[in-house]
Scaffold this motif. Structure first.
Motif, PDB file in Angstrom:
ATOM      1  N   GLY A 174       0.826  -1.204   0.000  1.00 12.79           N
ATOM      2  CA  GLY A 174       0.000   0.000   0.000  1.00 12.79           C
ATOM      3  C   GLY A 174       0.860   1.254   0.000  1.00 12.79           C
ATOM      4  N   GLY A 175       0.270   2.364   0.427  1.00  8.64           N
ATOM      5  CA  GLY A 175       0.992   3.621   0.471  1.00  8.64           C
ATOM      6  C   GLY A 175       1.277   4.170  -0.908  1.00  8.64           C
ATOM      7  N   HIS A 176       2.196   5.123  -0.963  1.00  7.64           N
ATOM      8  CA  HIS A 176       2.453   5.847  -2.205  1.00  7.64           C
ATOM      9  C   HIS A 176       3.826   5.616  -2.819  1.00  7.64           C
ATOM     10  CE1 HIS A 176      -0.786   8.696  -0.585  1.00  7.64           C
ATOM     11  NE2 HIS A 176      -1.254   8.214  -1.706  1.00  7.64           N
ATOM     12  N   LEU A 177       4.813   5.195  -2.017  1.00 13.92           N
ATOM     13  CA  LEU A 177       6.130   5.041  -2.641  1.00 13.92           C
ATOM     14  C   LEU A 177       6.978   3.982  -1.959  1.00 13.92           C
ATOM     15  CD1 LEU A 177       8.643   6.546  -0.917  1.00 13.92           C
ATOM     16  CD2 LEU A 177       7.496   8.584  -1.716  1.00 13.92           C
ATOM     17  N   ASP A 178       7.817   3.386  -2.758  1.00 12.13           N
ATOM     18  CA  ASP A 178       8.887   2.496  -2.344  1.00 12.13           C
ATOM     19  C   ASP A 178       9.916   2.526  -3.471  1.00 12.13           C
ATOM     20  OD1 ASP A 178       7.645   1.040  -4.330  1.00 12.13           O
ATOM     21  OD2 ASP A 178       7.050  -0.635  -3.051  1.00 12.13           O
ATOM     22  N   PRO A 223      10.707   0.463  -6.060  1.00 12.79           N
ATOM     23  CA  PRO A 223      10.232   0.251  -7.442  1.00 12.79           C
ATOM     24  C   PRO A 223       9.406   1.429  -7.961  1.00 12.79           C
ATOM     25  CG  PRO A 223       9.966  -1.752  -6.158  1.00 12.79           C
ATOM     26  CD  PRO A 223      10.343  -0.671  -5.195  1.00 12.79           C
ATOM     27  N   ARG A 224       8.573   2.015  -7.120  1.00 13.49           N
ATOM     28  CA  ARG A 224       7.747   3.132  -7.586  1.00 13.49           C
ATOM     29  C   ARG A 224       8.571   4.412  -7.755  1.00 13.49           C
ATOM     30  NH1 ARG A 224       2.631   2.267  -3.601  1.00 13.49           N
ATOM     31  NH2 ARG A 224       4.245   1.277  -2.344  1.00 13.49           N
ATOM     32  N   LEU A 225       9.582   4.604  -6.915  1.00 13.75           N
ATOM     33  CA  LEU A 225      10.479   5.738  -7.120  1.00 13.75           C
ATOM     34  C   LEU A 225      11.178   5.630  -8.471  1.00 13.75           C
ATOM     35  CD1 LEU A 225      12.087   6.054  -3.559  1.00 13.75           C
ATOM     36  CD2 LEU A 225      10.633   7.773  -4.657  1.00 13.75           C
ATOM     37  N   ARG A 226      11.580   4.431  -8.829  1.00 15.92           N
ATOM     38  CA  ARG A 226      12.232   4.240 -10.127  1.00 15.92           C
ATOM     39  C   ARG A 226      11.251   4.463 -11.278  1.00 15.92           C
ATOM     40  NH1 ARG A 226      17.316   3.161 -10.030  1.00 15.92           N
ATOM     41  NH2 ARG A 226      18.338   1.929  -8.401  1.00 15.92           N
ATOM     42  N   ARG A 227      10.051   3.907 -11.171  1.00 10.83           N
ATOM     43  CA  ARG A 227       9.068   4.082 -12.245  1.00 10.83           C
ATOM     44  C   ARG A 227       8.701   5.548 -12.426  1.00 10.83           C
ATOM     45  NH1 ARG A 227       6.364  -0.356  -9.991  1.00 10.83           N
ATOM     46  NH2 ARG A 227       4.673   0.975  -9.221  1.00 10.83           N
ATOM     47  N   GLY A 228       8.662   6.299 -11.343  1.00 10.89           N
ATOM     48  CA  GLY A 228       8.276   7.698 -11.406  1.00 10.89           C
ATOM     49  C   GLY A 228       9.408   8.641 -11.748  1.00 10.89           C
ATOM     50  N   GLY A 229      10.613   8.117 -11.912  1.00 10.56           N
ATOM     51  CA  GLY A 229      11.740   8.943 -12.323  1.00 10.56           C
ATOM     52  C   GLY A 229      12.332   9.805 -11.224  1.00 10.56           C
ATOM     53  N   SER A 230      12.436   9.266 -10.015  1.00 11.84           N
ATOM     54  CA  SER A 230      12.952  10.055  -8.891  1.00 11.84           C
ATOM     55  C   SER A 230      14.424  10.404  -9.081  1.00 11.84           C
ATOM     56  CB  SER A 230      12.780   9.291  -7.579  1.00 11.84           C
ATOM     57  OG  SER A 230      13.309  10.018  -6.491  1.00 11.84           O
ATOM     58  N   LEU A 231      14.737  11.666  -8.863  1.00 10.69           N
ATOM     59  CA  LEU A 231      16.120  12.134  -8.762  1.00 10.69           C
ATOM     60  C   LEU A 231      16.519  12.199  -7.297  1.00 10.69           C
ATOM     61  CD1 LEU A 231      18.738  13.457  -9.892  1.00 10.69           C
ATOM     62  CD2 LEU A 231      17.539  15.650  -9.744  1.00 10.69           C
ATOM     63  N   ALA A 232      15.661  12.803  -6.471  1.00 11.14           N
ATOM     64  CA  ALA A 232      15.886  12.876  -5.030  1.00 11.14           C
ATOM     65  C   ALA A 232      14.534  12.983  -4.341  1.00 11.14           C
ATOM     66  CB  ALA A 232      16.761  14.072  -4.668  1.00 11.14           C
ATOM     67  N   SER A 289       4.700  16.526  -2.630  1.00 13.59           N
ATOM     68  CA  SER A 289       3.550  15.620  -2.763  1.00 13.59           C
ATOM     69  C   SER A 289       2.797  15.365  -1.468  1.00 13.59           C
ATOM     70  CB  SER A 289       4.025  14.281  -3.337  1.00 13.59           C
ATOM     71  OG  SER A 289       4.875  13.609  -2.416  1.00 13.59           O
ATOM     72  N   ASP A 290       3.505  15.226  -0.353  1.00 11.13           N
ATOM     73  CA  ASP A 290       2.932  14.740   0.907  1.00 11.13           C
ATOM     74  C   ASP A 290       2.519  13.278   0.784  1.00 11.13           C
ATOM     75  OD1 ASP A 290       2.355  14.986   3.588  1.00 11.13           O
ATOM     76  OD2 ASP A 290       0.643  16.310   3.350  1.00 11.13           O
ATOM     77  N   PHE A 291       3.186  12.533  -0.096  1.00  9.05           N
ATOM     78  CA  PHE A 291       2.926  11.098  -0.230  1.00  9.05           C
ATOM     79  C   PHE A 291       3.058  10.406   1.131  1.00  9.05           C
ATOM     80  CE2 PHE A 291       4.321  11.007  -4.941  1.00  9.05           C
ATOM     81  CZ  PHE A 291       2.989  11.000  -5.376  1.00  9.05           C
ATOM     82  N   ASP A 292       2.184   9.449   1.347  1.00  7.81           N
ATOM     83  CA  ASP A 292       2.074   8.690   2.590  1.00  7.81           C
ATOM     84  C   ASP A 292       1.660   9.553   3.775  1.00  7.81           C
ATOM     85  OD1 ASP A 292       2.556   6.127   1.564  1.00  7.81           O
ATOM     86  OD2 ASP A 292       4.712   6.435   1.595  1.00  7.81           O
ATOM     87  N   GLY A 293       1.270  10.812   3.485  1.00  6.16           N
ATOM     88  CA  GLY A 293       0.701  11.671   4.513  1.00  6.16           C
ATOM     89  C   GLY A 293      -0.690  12.147   4.149  1.00  6.16           C
ATOM     90  N   ILE A 294      -1.178  11.752   2.958  1.00  9.28           N
ATOM     91  CA  ILE A 294      -2.515  12.121   2.505  1.00  9.28           C
ATOM     92  C   ILE A 294      -3.287  10.841   2.193  1.00  9.28           C
ATOM     93  CG2 ILE A 294      -1.890  14.389   1.643  1.00  9.28           C
ATOM     94  CD1 ILE A 294      -1.647  13.225  -1.153  1.00  9.28           C
ATOM     95  N   ASP A 295      -4.611  10.921   2.311  1.00 11.49           N
ATOM     96  CA  ASP A 295      -5.400   9.703   2.100  1.00 11.49           C
ATOM     97  C   ASP A 295      -6.437   9.818   0.987  1.00 11.49           C
ATOM     98  OD1 ASP A 295      -7.237  11.369   3.309  1.00 11.49           O
ATOM     99  OD2 ASP A 295      -7.393  10.199   5.160  1.00 11.49           O
ATOM    100  N   ASN A 296      -6.420  10.932   0.229  1.00 12.75           N
ATOM    101  CA  ASN A 296      -7.358  11.025  -0.880  1.00 12.75           C
ATOM    102  C   ASN A 296      -6.826  10.265  -2.101  1.00 12.75           C
ATOM    103  OD1 ASN A 296      -5.792  13.911  -0.753  1.00 12.75           O
ATOM    104  ND2 ASN A 296      -5.932  13.187  -2.869  1.00 12.75           N
ATOM    105  N   ASP A 302       0.227   6.952  -7.659  1.00 19.61           N
ATOM    106  CA  ASP A 302       1.209   7.079  -6.586  1.00 19.61           C
ATOM    107  C   ASP A 302       2.499   7.595  -7.209  1.00 19.61           C
ATOM    108  OD1 ASP A 302       2.270   4.839  -7.928  1.00 19.61           O
ATOM    109  OD2 ASP A 302       1.374   3.431  -6.517  1.00 19.61           O
ATOM    110  N   PHE A 303       3.634   7.441  -6.527  1.00 21.00           N
ATOM    111  CA  PHE A 303       4.867   7.976  -7.103  1.00 21.00           C
ATOM    112  C   PHE A 303       5.166   7.368  -8.463  1.00 21.00           C
ATOM    113  CE2 PHE A 303       9.101   9.213  -7.986  1.00 21.00           C
ATOM    114  CZ  PHE A 303       9.309  10.390  -7.295  1.00 21.00           C
ATOM    115  N   GLY A 304       4.755   6.150  -8.683  1.00 23.55           N
ATOM    116  CA  GLY A 304       4.980   5.518  -9.975  1.00 23.55           C
ATOM    117  C   GLY A 304       4.337   6.271 -11.121  1.00 23.55           C
ATOM    118  N   GLY A 305       3.371   7.142 -10.823  1.00 23.57           N
ATOM    119  CA  GLY A 305       2.693   7.921 -11.848  1.00 23.57           C
ATOM    120  C   GLY A 305       3.227   9.336 -12.003  1.00 23.57           C
ATOM    121  N   MET A 306       4.368   9.636 -11.389  1.00 24.53           N
ATOM    122  CA  MET A 306       4.874  11.012 -11.417  1.00 24.53           C
ATOM    123  C   MET A 306       5.276  11.462 -12.827  1.00 24.53           C
ATOM    124  SD  MET A 306       4.779  12.685  -8.496  1.00 24.53           S
ATOM    125  CE  MET A 306       6.170  13.740  -8.108  1.00 24.53           C
ATOM    126  N   GLU A 307       5.868  10.576 -13.618  1.00 24.76           N
ATOM    127  CA  GLU A 307       6.222  10.981 -14.974  1.00 24.76           C
ATOM    128  C   GLU A 307       4.968  11.193 -15.818  1.00 24.76           C
ATOM    129  OE1 GLU A 307       9.183   8.191 -16.397  1.00 24.76           O
ATOM    130  OE2 GLU A 307      10.776   9.511 -15.648  1.00 24.76           O
TER     131      GLU A 307
END
Length: 323
Positions: free
Chosen positions: A26-30, A32-41, A273-280, A286-291
């Motif tokens: 669950g939640g918004h990021l880990d 694999p999702r950081l990689r899919r979403g193109g995280s730099l930092a 984002s406030d990922f994992d701090g918001i519930d809507n 999730d982070f995987g959808g950032m790109e």
């Protein structure tokens, strides 16, 4: 260089409770999702829950919680060191990127754990904390939170809060004004000398919520060279519809980004984002959808503006503060 530099998530809360950065349920990021979403930092905030400083927690409960959360953060970085490492400088973020690793920037949400003890800021700097929000939703030794009550919202920083802002700047820790009363905000403007951030806030002109920033505040942040990370929380972006719909879309985020751009310029814009701090619900998941979110924002912003929003403004901010 491209990627996402997100100024705020609460994922460490989940790590303290036994969650893992690889295969988080669950939640918004880990990872694999950081990689899919193109995280730099990714800025990982140690959020101090109210139970940590309730009377039954005893003296120094909040500080003990910070150390416990830091331990959980280090545990996960150690377990996944080939994929993600803590970054204490822009050079380390760049080093990680070149090595194919993600970067985790440690921050604190709510300086309640300082409890009037300035030396704790030095301890946190030693842990690699690179940004601290002065308040959350409760009064602490530094000042007062945002409030729907105009008189309380006008309350400024306490004497210790003024000292803390000056010490944070000396230590190269970014001052974060999200959750801070408007009176406290203007004290940061008055006593601070460096750029500062509102890591996860939106525009008050579009959604009249005390957590959001007025146009005057937006211009003050821009004048100091700071940034605002637009929060993905639906409550701060728009009013719920009559059927109780609670959804954040790219258009909701774009509305606030466009308003901030028009009021204070493109250099103020960032993502918080406030990922994992918001519930809507989030239209992009999730982070995987950032790109995918960034592509959608391309309807309203040029490629150059998108780069500024997604990472360049945050990079510039921290470059000026961290040295």
């Amino acid at each position: 260089m491209t990627g996402m530099f997100d100024l705020h998530c609460d994922t460490i809360l989940r790590l303290v409770e036994g969650g893992r950065l690889r295969g988080m349920e669950g939640g918004h990021l880990d990872i694999p999702r950081l990689r899919r979403g193109g995280s730099l930092a990714q800025c990982f905030a140690i959020f101090v829950p109210e139970r940590a400083y309730a009377p039954e927690a005893g003296p120094d409960g909040a500080d003990r919680y910070v150390k416990r959360a830091y331990g959980a953060f280090l545990r996960e970085l150690e377990a996944n060191q080939e994929d993600i490492r803590q970054a204490r400088s822009l050079a380390e973020i760049e080093e990680n990127r070149r090595a194919g690793r993600l970067s985790a920037v440690l921050t604190i949400e709510d300086a309640v754990s300082l409890d009037g003890k300035l030396e704790r800021l030095d301890q946190y700097a030693g842990m690699g904390v690179k940004m601290v929000s002065l308040l959350w939703n409760n009064e602490n030794s530094l000042g007062y939170p945002t409030s729907p009550d105009a008189a309380r919202h006008a309350l400024g920083l306490k004497p210790f809060g003024l000292e803390a802002v000056e010490r944070m700047e000396e230590l190269g820790i970014a001052v974060d004004v999200s959750h801070l009363s408007e009176g406290g905000f203007w004290d940061v403007v008055r006593v601070g000398k460096k750029p500062f951030a509102a890591s996860h806030s939106c525009a008050r002109a579009l959604q009249d919520h005390p957590r959001n920033l007025t146009d005057r505040q937006l211009r003050a942040i821009a004048d100091r060279g700071g940034v605002v990370g637009v929060n993905f929380c639906a409550e701060f972006l728009h009013s719920k519809s009559g059927d109780g719909k609670d959804l954040t879309t790219a258009e909701d985020i774009a509305r606030h980004l466009l308003h901030m751009k028009n009021v204070a310029g493109v250099d103020i814009l960032a993502l918080g984002s406030d990922f994992d701090g918001i519930d809507n619900r989030l239209a992009f998941g999730d982070f995987g959808g950032m790109e995918a979110l960034a592509r959608a924002l391309g309807q309203w912003f040029s490629e150059e503006e998108l780069e500024a929003i997604c990472w360049k403004n945050a990079w510039r901010l921290f470059g000026e503060i961290w040295g």
